[in-house]
Structures are given as structure tokens and as C-alpha cells.
Design an enzyme around this catalytic site. Structure first.
Site, short mmCIF file in Angstrom:
data_model
loop_
_atom_site.label_atom_id
_atom_site.label_comp_id
_atom_site.label_asym_id
_atom_site.label_seq_id
_atom_site.Cartn_x
_atom_site.Cartn_y
_atom_site.Cartn_z
N ARG A 91 0.81 -1.05 -0.14
CA ARG A 91 0.00 0.06 -0.10
C ARG A 91 0.90 1.27 -0.02
NH1 ARG A 91 -1.39 3.73 3.36
NH2 ARG A 91 -0.11 2.94 5.13
N VAL A 92 0.42 2.33 -0.92
CA VAL A 92 0.78 3.71 -0.70
C VAL A 92 -0.06 4.71 -0.61
CG1 VAL A 92 3.22 3.17 -1.99
CG2 VAL A 92 1.23 3.57 -3.36
N SER A 93 0.19 5.83 0.20
CA SER A 93 -0.91 6.66 0.34
C SER A 93 -1.40 7.37 -0.68
CB SER A 93 -0.51 7.52 1.75
OG SER A 93 -0.27 6.77 2.83
N THR A 94 -0.33 7.90 -1.44
CA THR A 94 -0.85 8.92 -2.35
C THR A 94 -0.92 8.27 -3.83
OG1 THR A 94 1.57 9.63 -2.78
CG2 THR A 94 0.01 10.41 -1.05
N GLN A 116 3.02 8.50 -4.93
CA GLN A 116 3.98 7.52 -4.78
C GLN A 116 3.46 6.16 -5.70
OE1 GLN A 116 2.42 7.36 -0.53
NE2 GLN A 116 4.53 7.87 0.29
#
Length: 227
Positions: free
Chosen positions: A9-12, A15
């Protein structure tokens, strides 16, 4: 050979587009899987925060795991870091209990949690005990704070929600207008009370005081959780 779900998972979106954060997670998971002789199937949430568990790929992974063991084609889920799965210790502890009840493995490489091994299971048990203790302590502190607030005449329960735009406009108007003038302007602009009724002097006065109390209650809750 055991097949595990590798969750990243990445937040943005930025990314996700760069791929750097995802690549590092994949590399860590793949290296761990190779050492344990596991195959990996990838589930990736790109541009999603860990504030809760409501993420498409995570839910898809959990749905795949939530079948009887005899029909399950994967052994569990692996993350490079705990915060890729959840930033809440309570949520993680709940997932550990969920995994144990359905007999699949949960692995957080950075913390040494690997419920497929005796040592990793022990670490998981410690984390669940700490999480339970934390929930009880926070509950006791919050209860004590609410009792103190009640004795002081403050209200900390839920009320009908006043839209933030209306609350902000009310406070803005009240800083320069009378109670009656504030009510008239709110009505003219189409703003209603939290229950959908028109404004009058009494409702403006009552709401202004409530907003002030709610702001103080929010500050008190934050102080309790931070202590």
C-alpha cells in the site's frame, strides 16, 4: 508450496505513479517469501491511507482468506511493514484474532510477527495483550473525563450534526451581528439548524454556546488520548 498474499500500500497517487514505495515493499516481501519457500500473489492498494481497513484490494484479499481452510488456496497475508496494513494497533490485533480464528497466517516483517512460526505467534500474542490493555486504559480515561465534564455541566454525547459551513457562517455572522441579525441572515442564505428548522434568536444563542462546549470537549478528548 505455500502461496501467500503479498499486500502493498502507498498513500498517494504520486507514490503509486513513481513505484518506488511499492517496489521497496515488494522486494522486502519477496525476499522473505523466498527464504520461506513461499509463492506470492500480489494485492496492491495505491493511493489509499491506513486510517481504516476499507481498501479495495485489502478487502479482496480478506475475502479470499475468509473461506473454509479446505477450500482456501492461500496460506495467509504478508506485509513489509505494519503501517502498510494498519496504523491502528487495535485494528491489527483484531485482524490477528480474525486470522487465528480462521487458521491463516499473518506476517508483518518489520515487527517479527509471523503467526506461521512459534516465535512470531508469541510476538502476536504480546501485541494483542498490549492492544487490549491500551483499549481498557483509554476507555477508563475517557469515561473519567466524561464524568468530570458532566459534573461541570458539559455535554460530550452525540447531537444532530450541524454542517461545518453553517457553523462557520454562524460564528462569522455572530462576531458582527446581533442574535436576531444572525438568525435573519442565516435564514435568508438558506442555512437551517441541525434539525432542519429555521433560525431564531434563541437557537442562535444556544448553538453558539454548544459549539464552544463541543470545541472544549474535543480538546479534552485529545488531551486524554495523548496522556
Amino acid at each position: 508450496m505455500t502461496t501467500m498474499i503479498g499486500y502493498c500500500r502507498v498513500s498517494t497517487v504520486e507514490q503509486a505513479d513513481s513505484g518506488l514505495g511499492l517496489a521497496a515493499q515488494r522486494e522486502t516481501i519477496q525476499r522473505y517469501a523466498d527464504a520461506h519457500g513461499w509463492e506470492v500473489e500480489w494485492y496492491v492498494d495505491a493511493g489509499h491511507s491506513a486510517k481504516n481497513m476499507d481498501r479495495p484490494q485489502l478487502q479482496a484479499a480478506l475475502d479470499r482468506l475468509n473461506v473454509p481452510a479446505k477450500r482456501r488456496d492461500v496460506g495467509g497475508i504478508v506485509v513489509a511493514k505494519l503501517d502498510r496494513l494498519s496504523r491502528s494497533l487495535a485494528d491489527f490485533a483484531s485482524m490477528l484474532e480474525y486470522a487465528r480464528g480462521r487458521s491463516w497466517s499473518l506476517v508483518a516483517i518489520d515487527l517479527g510477527v509471523d503467526t506461521s512460526t512459534p516465535t512470531g505467534e508469541m510476538v502476536a500474542n504480546v501485541m494483542m495483550a498490549v492492544s487490549q490493555w491500551e483499549r481498557r486504559v483509554i476507555g477508563e480515561r475517557t469515561s473519567a473525563a466524561m464524568q468530570a465534564a458532566k459534573h461541570q455541566g458539559r455535554h460530550m454525547g452525540r447531537r444532530s450534526a450541524l454542517p461545518k459551513a453553517t457553523a462557520d457562517r454562524l460564528l462569522e455572522l455572530r462576531s458582527t451581528l446581533t442574535l436576531a441579525g444572525t438568525a435573519d441572515t442565516l435564514n435568508a442564505e438558506g442555512h437551517t439548524t441541525a434539525t432542519g428548522t429555521a433560525w431564531d434568536e434563541h437557537k442562535v444563542c444556544k448553538t453558539v454556546h454548544r459549539l464552544a462546549r463541543d470545541a472544549e470537549a474535543a480538546r479534552l478528548r485529545e488531551a486524554v488520548l495523548a496522556s
